[in-house]
Design a protein around this motif. Structure first.
Motif, PDB file in Angstrom:
ATOM      1  N   PHE A 387       0.841  -1.202   0.000  1.00 34.70           N
ATOM      2  CA  PHE A 387       0.000   0.000   0.000  1.00 34.70           C
ATOM      3  C   PHE A 387       0.870   1.243   0.000  1.00 34.70           C
ATOM      4  O   PHE A 387       1.833   1.351   0.762  1.00 34.70           O
ATOM      5  CB  PHE A 387      -0.904   0.005   1.238  1.00 34.70           C
ATOM      6  CG  PHE A 387      -1.872  -1.142   1.292  1.00 34.70           C
ATOM      7  CD1 PHE A 387      -2.980  -1.180   0.438  1.00 34.70           C
ATOM      8  CD2 PHE A 387      -1.680  -2.192   2.170  1.00 34.70           C
ATOM      9  CE1 PHE A 387      -3.872  -2.229   0.481  1.00 34.70           C
ATOM     10  CE2 PHE A 387      -2.570  -3.250   2.225  1.00 34.70           C
ATOM     11  CZ  PHE A 387      -3.674  -3.279   1.372  1.00 34.70           C
ATOM     12  N   LYS A 388       0.494   2.211  -0.856  1.00 44.72           N
ATOM     13  CA  LYS A 388       1.220   3.470  -0.914  1.00 44.72           C
ATOM     14  C   LYS A 388       0.528   4.566  -0.098  1.00 44.72           C
ATOM     15  O   LYS A 388       1.180   5.495   0.354  1.00 44.72           O
ATOM     16  CB  LYS A 388       1.341   3.939  -2.376  1.00 44.72           C
ATOM     17  CG  LYS A 388       2.121   2.995  -3.265  1.00 44.72           C
ATOM     18  CD  LYS A 388       2.146   3.522  -4.706  1.00 44.72           C
ATOM     19  CE  LYS A 388       2.871   2.569  -5.627  1.00 44.72           C
ATOM     20  NZ  LYS A 388       2.869   3.040  -7.036  1.00 44.72           N
ATOM     21  N   THR A 389      -0.794   4.453   0.030  1.00 41.75           N
ATOM     22  CA  THR A 389      -1.559   5.460   0.771  1.00 41.75           C
ATOM     23  C   THR A 389      -2.600   4.772   1.648  1.00 41.75           C
ATOM     24  O   THR A 389      -2.954   3.602   1.430  1.00 41.75           O
ATOM     25  CB  THR A 389      -2.295   6.426  -0.177  1.00 41.75           C
ATOM     26  OG1 THR A 389      -3.308   5.698  -0.893  1.00 41.75           O
ATOM     27  CG2 THR A 389      -1.328   7.071  -1.153  1.00 41.75           C
ATOM     28  N   PHE A 390      -3.116   5.522   2.599  1.00 44.12           N
ATOM     29  CA  PHE A 390      -4.166   4.986   3.468  1.00 44.12           C
ATOM     30  C   PHE A 390      -5.464   4.813   2.690  1.00 44.12           C
ATOM     31  O   PHE A 390      -6.264   3.919   2.988  1.00 44.12           O
ATOM     32  CB  PHE A 390      -4.378   5.930   4.659  1.00 44.12           C
ATOM     33  CG  PHE A 390      -5.291   5.375   5.718  1.00 44.12           C
ATOM     34  CD1 PHE A 390      -4.933   4.238   6.439  1.00 44.12           C
ATOM     35  CD2 PHE A 390      -6.521   5.967   5.994  1.00 44.12           C
ATOM     36  CE1 PHE A 390      -5.781   3.708   7.420  1.00 44.12           C
ATOM     37  CE2 PHE A 390      -7.365   5.451   6.965  1.00 44.12           C
ATOM     38  CZ  PHE A 390      -6.981   4.316   7.673  1.00 44.12           C
ATOM     39  N   VAL A 415      -5.157  10.087   9.586  1.00 46.90           N
ATOM     40  CA  VAL A 415      -3.774   9.655   9.385  1.00 46.90           C
ATOM     41  C   VAL A 415      -2.877  10.868   9.178  1.00 46.90           C
ATOM     42  O   VAL A 415      -3.096  11.677   8.280  1.00 46.90           O
ATOM     43  CB  VAL A 415      -3.667   8.701   8.175  1.00 46.90           C
ATOM     44  CG1 VAL A 415      -2.208   8.349   7.889  1.00 46.90           C
ATOM     45  CG2 VAL A 415      -4.478   7.434   8.435  1.00 46.90           C
ATOM     46  N   SER A 416      -1.844  10.977  10.027  1.00 47.56           N
ATOM     47  CA  SER A 416      -0.899  12.086   9.895  1.00 47.56           C
ATOM     48  C   SER A 416       0.388  11.659   9.194  1.00 47.56           C
ATOM     49  O   SER A 416       1.129  12.499   8.682  1.00 47.56           O
ATOM     50  CB  SER A 416      -0.563  12.659  11.282  1.00 47.56           C
ATOM     51  OG  SER A 416      -0.080  11.650  12.138  1.00 47.56           O
ATOM     52  N   ASP A 417       0.663  10.361   9.159  1.00 47.48           N
ATOM     53  CA  ASP A 417       1.870   9.870   8.478  1.00 47.48           C
ATOM     54  C   ASP A 417       1.627   8.427   8.051  1.00 47.48           C
ATOM     55  O   ASP A 417       1.121   7.615   8.836  1.00 47.48           O
ATOM     56  CB  ASP A 417       3.083   9.942   9.407  1.00 47.48           C
ATOM     57  CG  ASP A 417       4.388   9.736   8.645  1.00 47.48           C
ATOM     58  OD1 ASP A 417       4.381   9.908   7.412  1.00 47.48           O
ATOM     59  OD2 ASP A 417       5.400   9.384   9.277  1.00 47.48           O
ATOM     60  N   GLN A 424       0.803   6.446  11.438  1.00 48.03           N
ATOM     61  CA  GLN A 424       0.647   7.316  12.606  1.00 48.03           C
ATOM     62  C   GLN A 424      -0.675   8.038  12.447  1.00 48.03           C
ATOM     63  O   GLN A 424      -0.933   8.657  11.408  1.00 48.03           O
ATOM     64  CB  GLN A 424       1.806   8.314  12.677  1.00 48.03           C
ATOM     65  CG  GLN A 424       1.829   9.115  13.971  1.00 48.03           C
ATOM     66  CD  GLN A 424       3.161   9.841  14.158  1.00 48.03           C
ATOM     67  OE1 GLN A 424       4.221   9.254  13.986  1.00 48.03           O
ATOM     68  NE2 GLN A 424       3.080  11.097  14.511  1.00 48.03           N
ATOM     69  N   CYS A 425      -1.519   7.948  13.471  1.00 50.08           N
ATOM     70  CA  CYS A 425      -2.868   8.484  13.308  1.00 50.08           C
ATOM     71  C   CYS A 425      -3.485   8.853  14.650  1.00 50.08           C
ATOM     72  O   CYS A 425      -2.911   8.618  15.715  1.00 50.08           O
ATOM     73  CB  CYS A 425      -3.758   7.447  12.617  1.00 50.08           C
ATOM     74  SG  CYS A 425      -3.994   5.937  13.599  1.00 50.08           S
ATOM     75  N   MET A 468      -7.214  15.039   7.874  1.00 52.69           N
ATOM     76  CA  MET A 468      -8.640  14.794   7.666  1.00 52.69           C
ATOM     77  C   MET A 468      -8.907  13.301   7.575  1.00 52.69           C
ATOM     78  O   MET A 468      -8.022  12.515   7.221  1.00 52.69           O
ATOM     79  CB  MET A 468      -9.112  15.473   6.374  1.00 52.69           C
ATOM     80  CG  MET A 468      -9.055  16.995   6.407  1.00 52.69           C
ATOM     81  SD  MET A 468      -9.862  17.728   4.941  1.00 52.69           S
ATOM     82  CE  MET A 468      -8.734  17.196   3.647  1.00 52.69           C
ATOM     83  N   THR A 469     -10.143  12.923   7.869  1.00 54.38           N
ATOM     84  CA  THR A 469     -10.549  11.538   7.641  1.00 54.38           C
ATOM     85  C   THR A 469     -10.707  11.338   6.133  1.00 54.38           C
ATOM     86  O   THR A 469     -10.818  12.305   5.363  1.00 54.38           O
ATOM     87  CB  THR A 469     -11.874  11.222   8.335  1.00 54.38           C
ATOM     88  OG1 THR A 469     -12.915  12.016   7.744  1.00 54.38           O
ATOM     89  CG2 THR A 469     -11.792  11.496   9.835  1.00 54.38           C
TER      90      THR A 469
END
Length: 524
Positions: A387-390, A415-417, A424-425, A468-469
């Motif tokens: 996975f590259k992104t959430f 998610v912040s990172d 990290q969230c 943001m969500t």
């Protein structure tokens, strides 16, 4: 032949039950207040004694009854030797009535007491009613008692005892003088037991007595019951190793090693140590108690209180220590209702490791995540998903039919990172419990490796850029697309033709128009 009665064995809890206020340990406030009250003849209509089981509520009630009725006069120092004091101590005085509210809960039982209270005592100065576990009385029984308790005959006194003070109506509490009996600290209990074993001439190691005192959890009666058991188990002597075996306690060094495994996120070692402790007779609730104590000591050490036992754990964050503390407390109650306490303990260890986000990674993976969190990492195993992104995680969950998980990821996670293997969230306050554990389990299943998910507090996350969500991101993108579409002249014209019309959806038209390609017939 020795007299049968003289040779009859008495358990320590009965043999050494306090007979005067001087014998009570750890209840200085109760003793001093009552002594002052009796000395000044300020005697309440009723007394309410509350505290944990085995703390001395009924014993204190009997001593109060003696103080009121001692033949030497009302005093904070009843003699304990007159016929009245002896009869009260042996629960056979006709004017001192002990009632178990658990078996006498109804209004009829209370009316019998009230009717009998109208008659003067036969032998004593006061007729005393000791009602144990008073919170068990019915509402109607409490109501029947109210008037008599507020204005009792001069010759009647009530003494109530309860372990559930919150269940006693305020109307009853307001008519009594309340005393909260404190848990007895382990040092006082150990010292008390040392006196008793000296009297009994029983060899006892001080460390063994300290262990018993801690296991008693502030209860005098429990400490003496355990002391009795230790004497029998140790065949007349009390030794530390024997007491540990009796209580099912593990070696303290194993508890420290287990705490270290939790702090380092090493789930494999944590489970191995738990299994080791359990195999050697360690009780899950005692293991959790050890971990709670180590967590407490570590927290204090971070505040500057020196403790060599936890010197290596002070790198842990306060947030993680707080999470672990709450999880361990919850684990204590879960252990009692779990069908298999060992399984419950193992799940608790895993929950702590994943809740704190300190899951141990392979060194190469951890270093790669730190060096280049924004880059795609090598696949953990052949065939694993990367996975590259959430957003990709949520979309993949949706494609796997995980509708509930998808919804939760979109609406409750900020998610912040994000990096392959690490997130990290922060979570929304109303996020479902267990969401992070569910996500970690699915990610490990889909990628073939454990994921380090660090959950921050909402305040900490907010200061990191206001992530943001996914739902908020989707809504924002949709709004931007609609705003852009609304600027198109044709769209403007269409909207002006219909009052109240608005753009509900914008989709790309990728299909070729009939006239743009292959529009001519075959004859040209």
């Amino acid at each position: 032949m020795a007299n049968r009665e003289d040779s009859k064995y008495k358990v320590f809890a009965v043999k050494y039950r306090p007979q005067t206020f001087d014998d009570l340990i750890g209840q200085d406030v109760l003793v001093q207040t009552l002594r002052n009250a009796f000395a000044s003849n300020r005697i309440a209509n009723g007394y309410m004694l509350t505290g944990i089981r085995g703390i001395g509520k009924t014993t204190s009630a009997r001593i109060i009854a003696k103080a009121l009725n001692c033949e030497s006069g009302v005093s904070g120092n009843p003699c304990g030797k007159c016929d009245t004091c002896i009869a009260i101590a042996q629960d056979r005085h006709i004017d001192v009535v002990e009632i178990d509210a658990a078996s006498s809960t109804g209004v009829d039982n209370m009316r019998e007491i009230i009717d009998a209270a109208m008659y003067k005592p036969v032998m004593a100065r006061y007729k005393v009613y000791i009602i144990d576990e008073v919170h068990m009385l019915s509402k109607s029984a409490f109501n029947a008692l109210l008037k008599t308790l507020e204005e009792p005959p001069e010759h009647v006194k009530f003494i109530f005892a309860t372990t559930e003070i919150r269940k006693v109506p305020v109307t009853i509490l307001s008519r009594t003088q309340r005393f909260d009996l404190k848990r007895i600290d382990s040092e006082a209990l150990a010292a008390h037991m040392q006196k008793l074993v000296d009297i009994e001439q029983i060899p006892a190691e001080s460390a063994a007595l300290e262990i018993i005192a801690k296991a008693a959890d502030g209860s005098s009666r429990d400490s003496l019951s355990l002391l009795d058991q230790a004497v029998v188990y140790g065949q007349g002597k009390i030794e530390t190793d024997a007491v540990k075996d009796m209580l099912g306690m593990s070696d303290r060094t194993l508890s420290v090693r287990l705490f270290k495994a939790l702090m380092s996120g090493n789930s494999e070692e944590a489970l191995a140590i738990v299994q080791n402790i359990h195999t050697n007779g360690g009780e899950p609730y005692l293991i959790i108690s050890d971990l709670l104590e180590l967590n407490y000591k570590t927290t204090r050490a971070k505040l500057g209180f020196k403790d060599s036992e936890v010197a290596g754990f002070t790198d842990a964050s306060m947030a993680d220590l707080a999470i672990i503390w709450q999880a361990l407390l919850k684990g204590l109650s879960d252990i009692k209702i779990a069908p298999n306490s060992l399984h419950a303990l193992e799940m608790l260890m895993l929950r702590i490791i994943y809740m704190t986000g300190i899951v141990q990674q392979e060194p190469a993976q951890a270093q790669a995540a730190v060096r280049a969190p924004q880059q795609q990492q090598p696949q953990a195993a052949a065939g694993s998903h990367v996975f590259k992104t959430f957003m990709e995680v949520a979309d993949y969950a949706d494609s796997k039919g995980e509708g509930i998980l998808t919804y939760n990821l979109q609406n409750y996670v900020r998610v912040s990172d994000f990096a392959d293997g690490a997130i990290q969230c922060s979570l929304e306050p109303d996020a479902p419990k267990g969401l992070i554990l569910d996500l970690q389990a699915k990610l490990q299943q889909w990628t073939g490796k454990p994921w380090n998910i660090k959950v921050e507090s909402s305040a900490a996350a907010g200061s990191g850029g206001g992530a943001m969500t996914l739902k908020e991101q989707i809504d924002k993108k949709d709004k931007e697309i609609k705003q852009q579409a609304a600027k198109d002249p044709l769209v403007k014209e269409a909207l002006s033709m219909f009052a109240g019309a608005n753009i509900s959806k914008v989709s790309a038209n990728d299909e070729p128009s009939p006239d743009s390609e292959g529009g001519e017939d075959e004859h040209g």
